[in-house]
Write a protein that holds these residues in place. Sequence first.
Motif, PDB file in Angstrom:
ATOM      1  N   LEU A   5       0.904  -1.170  -0.188  1.00 30.05           N
ATOM      2  CA  LEU A   5      -0.047   0.113  -0.003  1.00 30.05           C
ATOM      3  C   LEU A   5       0.883   0.986  -0.073  1.00 30.05           C
ATOM      4  N   LEU A   6       1.950   1.220   0.828  1.00 22.60           N
ATOM      5  CA  LEU A   6       2.743   2.455   0.959  1.00 22.60           C
ATOM      6  C   LEU A   6       3.364   2.657  -0.426  1.00 22.60           C
ATOM      7  N   PHE A   7       3.627   1.648  -1.472  1.00 22.78           N
ATOM      8  CA  PHE A   7       4.411   1.595  -2.848  1.00 22.78           C
ATOM      9  C   PHE A   7       3.324   2.353  -3.463  1.00 22.78           C
ATOM     10  N   SER A   8       2.036   1.846  -3.481  1.00 21.00           N
ATOM     11  CA  SER A   8       0.953   2.238  -4.434  1.00 21.00           C
ATOM     12  C   SER A   8       0.751   3.824  -4.009  1.00 21.00           C
ATOM     13  N   PHE A   9       0.826   4.184  -2.773  1.00 20.45           N
ATOM     14  CA  PHE A   9       0.839   5.483  -2.324  1.00 20.45           C
ATOM     15  C   PHE A   9       1.768   6.553  -3.147  1.00 20.45           C
ATOM     16  N   ASN A  12       0.990   6.699  -6.845  1.00 21.77           N
ATOM     17  CA  ASN A  12       0.112   7.723  -7.368  1.00 21.77           C
ATOM     18  C   ASN A  12       0.454   9.195  -7.202  1.00 21.77           C
ATOM     19  N   LEU A  13       1.666   9.348  -6.071  1.00 25.19           N
ATOM     20  CA  LEU A  13       1.955  10.746  -5.758  1.00 25.19           C
ATOM     21  C   LEU A  13       2.701  11.210  -7.214  1.00 25.19           C
ATOM     22  N   ARG A  14       3.644  10.307  -7.724  1.00 26.43           N
ATOM     23  CA  ARG A  14       4.579  10.678  -8.583  1.00 26.43           C
ATOM     24  C   ARG A  14       3.682  10.731  -9.994  1.00 26.43           C
ATOM     25  N   SER A  22       9.764   4.164 -12.944  1.00 23.42           N
ATOM     26  CA  SER A  22      10.500   3.370 -13.728  1.00 23.42           C
ATOM     27  C   SER A  22       9.910   1.886 -13.048  1.00 23.42           C
ATOM     28  N   PHE A  23       8.813   1.943 -12.134  1.00 21.02           N
ATOM     29  CA  PHE A  23       8.054   0.583 -11.769  1.00 21.02           C
ATOM     30  C   PHE A  23       6.664   0.854 -12.054  1.00 21.02           C
ATOM     31  N   SER A  24       5.967  -0.308 -11.994  1.00 25.52           N
ATOM     32  CA  SER A  24       4.542  -0.143 -11.836  1.00 25.52           C
ATOM     33  C   SER A  24       3.885  -1.467 -11.349  1.00 25.52           C
ATOM     34  N   PHE A  25       2.522  -1.457 -11.293  1.00 25.70           N
ATOM     35  CA  PHE A  25       1.725  -2.421 -10.703  1.00 25.70           C
ATOM     36  C   PHE A  25       1.422  -3.519 -11.615  1.00 25.70           C
ATOM     37  N   GLU A  26       1.149  -4.689 -11.484  1.00 20.31           N
ATOM     38  CA  GLU A  26       0.750  -5.710 -12.582  1.00 20.31           C
ATOM     39  C   GLU A  26      -0.758  -5.388 -12.604  1.00 20.31           C
ATOM     40  N   SER A  27      -1.507  -4.731 -11.612  1.00 23.54           N
ATOM     41  CA  SER A  27      -2.898  -4.106 -11.969  1.00 23.54           C
ATOM     42  C   SER A  27      -3.126  -3.008 -10.841  1.00 23.54           C
ATOM     43  N   ASP A  29      -5.850  -1.639 -10.313  1.00 29.39           N
ATOM     44  CA  ASP A  29      -7.225  -1.971  -9.334  1.00 29.39           C
ATOM     45  C   ASP A  29      -6.957  -2.007  -7.830  1.00 29.39           C
ATOM     46  N   PHE A  30      -7.400  -0.846  -7.292  1.00 28.98           N
ATOM     47  CA  PHE A  30      -7.064  -0.781  -5.526  1.00 28.98           C
ATOM     48  C   PHE A  30      -7.635  -1.882  -5.045  1.00 28.98           C
ATOM     49  N   ASN A  31      -8.786  -2.565  -5.398  1.00 28.28           N
ATOM     50  CA  ASN A  31      -9.089  -3.678  -4.856  1.00 28.28           C
ATOM     51  C   ASN A  31      -8.156  -4.807  -4.750  1.00 28.28           C
ATOM     52  N   LEU A  32      -7.287  -5.122  -6.016  1.00 27.94           N
ATOM     53  CA  LEU A  32      -6.358  -5.991  -6.033  1.00 27.94           C
ATOM     54  C   LEU A  32      -5.053  -5.637  -5.438  1.00 27.94           C
ATOM     55  N   LEU A  33      -4.778  -4.503  -4.903  1.00 29.92           N
ATOM     56  CA  LEU A  33      -3.419  -4.196  -4.450  1.00 29.92           C
ATOM     57  C   LEU A  33      -2.629  -4.971  -3.730  1.00 29.92           C
ATOM     58  N   PRO A  34      -3.096  -5.632  -2.286  1.00 28.68           N
ATOM     59  CA  PRO A  34      -2.144  -6.288  -1.757  1.00 28.68           C
ATOM     60  C   PRO A  34      -1.837  -7.565  -2.556  1.00 28.68           C
ATOM     61  N   GLN A  35      -2.439  -7.972  -3.407  1.00 27.97           N
ATOM     62  CA  GLN A  35      -2.071  -9.356  -4.167  1.00 27.97           C
ATOM     63  C   GLN A  35      -1.455  -8.742  -5.668  1.00 27.97           C
ATOM     64  N   ALA A  36      -1.574  -7.420  -5.925  1.00 27.46           N
ATOM     65  CA  ALA A  36      -1.171  -7.074  -7.334  1.00 27.46           C
ATOM     66  C   ALA A  36       0.620  -6.928  -7.083  1.00 27.46           C
ATOM     67  N   GLY A  37       1.367  -7.700  -7.713  1.00 22.22           N
ATOM     68  CA  GLY A  37       2.643  -7.426  -7.465  1.00 22.22           C
ATOM     69  C   GLY A  37       3.333  -6.335  -8.250  1.00 22.22           C
ATOM     70  N   LEU A  38       4.507  -5.754  -7.806  1.00 23.67           N
ATOM     71  CA  LEU A  38       5.148  -4.754  -8.518  1.00 23.67           C
ATOM     72  C   LEU A  38       6.224  -5.388  -9.412  1.00 23.67           C
ATOM     73  N   THR A  39       6.257  -4.590 -10.589  1.00 22.30           N
ATOM     74  CA  THR A  39       7.305  -5.046 -11.476  1.00 22.30           C
ATOM     75  C   THR A  39       8.122  -3.696 -11.720  1.00 22.30           C
ATOM     76  N   GLY A  40       9.185  -4.076 -12.440  1.00 20.94           N
ATOM     77  CA  GLY A  40      10.294  -3.174 -12.881  1.00 20.94           C
ATOM     78  C   GLY A  40      11.300  -2.811 -11.989  1.00 20.94           C
ATOM     79  N   HIS A  41      11.929  -1.720 -11.738  1.00 25.98           N
ATOM     80  CA  HIS A  41      12.835  -1.404 -10.860  1.00 25.98           C
ATOM     81  C   HIS A  41      12.643  -0.135 -10.558  1.00 25.98           C
ATOM     82  N   ILE A  42      13.340   0.479  -9.304  1.00 32.07           N
ATOM     83  CA  ILE A  42      13.311   1.731  -8.809  1.00 32.07           C
ATOM     84  C   ILE A  42      14.752   2.364  -8.789  1.00 32.07           C
ATOM     85  N   THR A  43      14.898   3.676  -9.453  1.00 26.06           N
ATOM     86  CA  THR A  43      16.079   4.269  -9.457  1.00 26.06           C
ATOM     87  C   THR A  43      16.600   4.905  -8.168  1.00 26.06           C
ATOM     88  N   TYR A  44      17.796   5.388  -7.951  1.00 27.05           N
ATOM     89  CA  TYR A  44      18.447   5.684  -6.729  1.00 27.05           C
ATOM     90  C   TYR A  44      17.478   7.028  -6.123  1.00 27.05           C
TER      91      TYR A  44
END
Length: 422
Positions: A5-9, A12-14, A22-27, A29-44
């Motif tokens: 949830l913190l990553f989702s917050f 959305n701010l950015r 440089s990263f995103s969620f597989e979905s 949809d807020f209802n699927l957030l805990p199960q929706a995995g993160l993909t990609g990478h995060i820069t410094y």
Amino acid sequence: MKLCLLFSFFYNLRKRAELPLSFSFESEDFNLLPQAGLTGHITYLELQDFIWLCWLMEYVTRPKESNSSLHLPSVDSIIKSAQMACTDNSVDKSKFPVEKLQKWMLRAIPRLPFSLFNFIQSRVCQIPVSTQDNSVSSDAEEQPNLQTSEGSIKNQLLGPSIAWAVGLSLLDTLGAKILSCSFSWNPDVTSLLYRSAIHGKGMNRFWVQMEGYNGAVLILIQGYTLNTSENNVSTDSAEEKWLLGAIVSDGFVNKNGFYGDRNCCIFSLQPVTHPFRPSGRGSNFVYSHSHVGTSASYLQQQRGPQGIAFGGSIGKERVFLDEDFMHIFIRHHAIDKTYEPGQLLPDQGYQVIKGKVTEVEAWGFGGAETREKQAQYQNRKDLFVEQKRKVDLQSFGNWADSPEKMMLDMVSDPNKVQREER
């Protein structure tokens, strides 16, 4: 779930600010957030903003002084630790795979995901929080006077950045107390027990300040590595210095043997930040021994080395600070079963590292009640020492009043006069 949830917050701010992502969620949809995995990478820079966002959310939940100013803590050591853990085989060290980063956060800084939860809770309970501002800020205003008399906060080892890093790694109440030092200083929560720049170096001076304190203590040791020939090394540059820390759950004890419990922990704090918690395979948590102030006989005092140690065994301690607080010895984790394996210093090999100590600090987090009990203990000790000194002087005076007896004693036992004088 909180971390997701913190990553989702943050995501959305950015996105609303139209900043690059440089990263995103597989979905999304807020209802699927805990199960929706993160993909990609995060820069410094994204990771730096992410940690600062967490700090800001914690900051706004804390009572503020009227003249307080906002200073973001340095998070370089935390990010360097993430680099070591998440980009081992990567050519580009400025990009962090999201999956590895999440696992590292849950292991190294598990308190970070609670920042969003605490922020929401403070907004919901805004009225109770605001009513506490006056009472808490009045205590916090006393701390700058303490720092002015004992040294500037800029010269302290326990600054906002270090308090933030240590507090994030602990999920217990002690972690919350240390974390609070990143925002304001409350003398009812923490107190400076010992600082080598103020009280002097060495176990004897350390013990004068620490004896009788039976609360949680955070000790910080700053130094730099000496080479085998002990050539002069410049200590003016902060980059050449490293910082280690340790939690002693119930205070230091002058004991010829290891003690402590599973609430103890050792830390690498600079240039990288990483906690080393108890592994469950050993019980050699803390060792602190000084010949001065012990009630044991002289021969018993000589059995153990003088100094402070963490992990390992006697003679093969993982971390050993000598009795003069001049040098520190750091050994490979292979000799230690008590704490988790890992490098306390970057590029640490199997050889023993000898370091030159520049500063040592000890902070007590037992609260005002524990400090008051320590003061009572030290007062009783001073009274006992004074009474014993008066009795010894009176005994020696009675004995010295008889010259004939003194002469006979000197003939039969030449060393008796010296013993009586002592």
